[in-house]
Design a protein around this motif. Structure first.
Motif, PDB file in Angstrom:
ATOM      1  N   TYR A  47      -8.940  -3.909   7.120  1.00  0.00           N
ATOM      2  CA  TYR A  47      -8.000  -3.086   6.542  1.00  0.00           C
ATOM      3  C   TYR A  47      -9.265  -1.620   6.478  1.00  0.00           C
ATOM      4  O   TYR A  47     -10.485  -1.727   6.559  1.00  0.00           O
ATOM      5  CB  TYR A  47      -7.903  -3.168   5.149  1.00  0.00           C
ATOM      6  N   GLY A  48      -8.449  -0.476   6.087  1.00  0.00           N
ATOM      7  CA  GLY A  48      -9.588   0.818   5.894  1.00  0.00           C
ATOM      8  C   GLY A  48      -9.214   1.181   4.473  1.00  0.00           C
ATOM      9  O   GLY A  48      -8.399   0.625   3.654  1.00  0.00           O
ATOM     10  N   ARG A  49      -9.883   2.322   4.492  1.00  0.00           N
ATOM     11  CA  ARG A  49      -9.700   3.024   2.888  1.00  0.00           C
ATOM     12  C   ARG A  49      -8.398   3.370   2.577  1.00  0.00           C
ATOM     13  O   ARG A  49      -7.871   3.586   1.240  1.00  0.00           O
ATOM     14  CB  ARG A  49     -10.727   4.416   2.793  1.00  0.00           C
ATOM     15  N   ALA A  50      -7.462   3.733   3.365  1.00  0.00           N
ATOM     16  CA  ALA A  50      -6.222   4.103   3.398  1.00  0.00           C
ATOM     17  C   ALA A  50      -5.397   2.947   2.464  1.00  0.00           C
ATOM     18  O   ALA A  50      -4.598   2.993   1.377  1.00  0.00           O
ATOM     19  CB  ALA A  50      -5.356   4.497   4.474  1.00  0.00           C
ATOM     20  N   ALA A  54      -3.965   2.824  -1.390  1.00  0.00           N
ATOM     21  CA  ALA A  54      -2.599   2.248  -1.683  1.00  0.00           C
ATOM     22  C   ALA A  54      -2.389   1.375  -2.614  1.00  0.00           C
ATOM     23  O   ALA A  54      -1.683   1.216  -3.652  1.00  0.00           O
ATOM     24  CB  ALA A  54      -1.857   2.201  -0.315  1.00  0.00           C
ATOM     25  N   VAL A  55      -3.420   0.094  -2.236  1.00  0.00           N
ATOM     26  CA  VAL A  55      -3.322  -0.686  -3.346  1.00  0.00           C
ATOM     27  C   VAL A  55      -3.864  -0.324  -4.678  1.00  0.00           C
ATOM     28  O   VAL A  55      -3.264  -0.907  -5.503  1.00  0.00           O
ATOM     29  CB  VAL A  55      -4.304  -1.996  -2.585  1.00  0.00           C
ATOM     30  N   LEU A  80       1.287   6.567   5.960  1.00  0.00           N
ATOM     31  CA  LEU A  80       1.625   5.606   4.879  1.00  0.00           C
ATOM     32  C   LEU A  80       2.489   4.642   5.169  1.00  0.00           C
ATOM     33  O   LEU A  80       2.253   3.295   4.671  1.00  0.00           O
ATOM     34  CB  LEU A  80       2.130   6.324   3.726  1.00  0.00           C
ATOM     35  N   ASN A  81       3.616   4.740   5.922  1.00  0.00           N
ATOM     36  CA  ASN A  81       4.264   3.649   6.600  1.00  0.00           C
ATOM     37  C   ASN A  81       3.580   2.762   7.259  1.00  0.00           C
ATOM     38  O   ASN A  81       3.812   1.423   7.242  1.00  0.00           O
ATOM     39  CB  ASN A  81       5.378   4.093   7.266  1.00  0.00           C
ATOM     40  N   LEU A  92       0.797  -8.748   0.581  1.00  0.00           N
ATOM     41  CA  LEU A  92       0.056  -8.166  -0.669  1.00  0.00           C
ATOM     42  C   LEU A  92       0.884  -7.321  -1.230  1.00  0.00           C
ATOM     43  O   LEU A  92       0.579  -6.857  -2.366  1.00  0.00           O
ATOM     44  CB  LEU A  92      -1.265  -7.474   0.030  1.00  0.00           C
ATOM     45  N   VAL A  93       1.753  -6.565  -0.725  1.00  0.00           N
ATOM     46  CA  VAL A  93       2.818  -5.644  -1.488  1.00  0.00           C
ATOM     47  C   VAL A  93       3.948  -5.931  -1.177  1.00  0.00           C
ATOM     48  O   VAL A  93       4.508  -6.685  -0.118  1.00  0.00           O
ATOM     49  CB  VAL A  93       2.524  -4.229  -0.764  1.00  0.00           C
TER      50      VAL A  93
END
Length: 167
Positions: A47-50, A54-55, A80-81, A92-93
């Motif tokens: 994963y990255g910072r985006a 979001a989390v 974002l999508n 996770l979401v």
């Protein structure tokens, strides 16, 4: 200039370009430090910072809509999508259809998402806590004022809308 005017912060208007440059450089290096610990954790998940942002904001506002998150993050719907799709596929979401408006998607962290958010936040809270303790309460208050003054008005509104005292 009268002493009472200078004590109101006007003396800060006389910073030299070199002092401002040092402040800018300090922000760059502080940001690198602030993101280093979460980056190592995120790397384990590819994963990255985006994903982290979001989390973080889904955790801060459970049930937030995709449109609200778009406004907070200031990213394109497409990016974002892409991030949300990964977080949802990885469990996770959770995205739920709105009860009042079926077109809305409300976002919630799952137990695994909450665990990841806690791991990321713990690392950043430790770094912030250590820094705050090192400089003292007056510097902490001043630092927050500087950060708020640097925010675009729209983001300052988002910042102020977040509830204080919630983890």
């Amino acid at each position: 200039m009268a002493q009472d005017a200078r004590s109101g912060g006007e003396a800060l208007l006389f910073l030299t370009d070199e002092q401002l440059r040092k402040g800018i450089e300090a922000m760059f290096f502080a940001y690198r430090g602030f993101t280093a610990d979460p980056d190592r954790i995120l790397n384990n998940y590819s994963y990255g910072r985006a994903h982290h942002r979001a989390v973080h904001f889904i955790h801060r506002s459970p049930g937030t809509t995709v449109n609200n998150l778009l406004g907070i993050l200031g990213v394109t719907k497409q990016s974002l999508n892409r991030v949300l799709r990964t977080l949802i596929e990885d469990g996770l979401v959770e995205s739920r259809v709105g009860t009042r408006d079926k077109r809305e998607r409300h976002l919630f962290l799952t137990e695994a998402g909450i665990a990841l958010e806690r791991e990321l936040s713990d690392a950043q809270r430790k770094r912030m806590r250590d820094a705050y303790r090192a400089v003292g309460p007056d510097a902490v208050a001043g630092f927050r004022k500087v950060l708020e003054a640097m925010m675009e008005p729209e983001y300052r509104r988002y910042f102020k809308s977040l509830k204080e005292g919630e983890s």
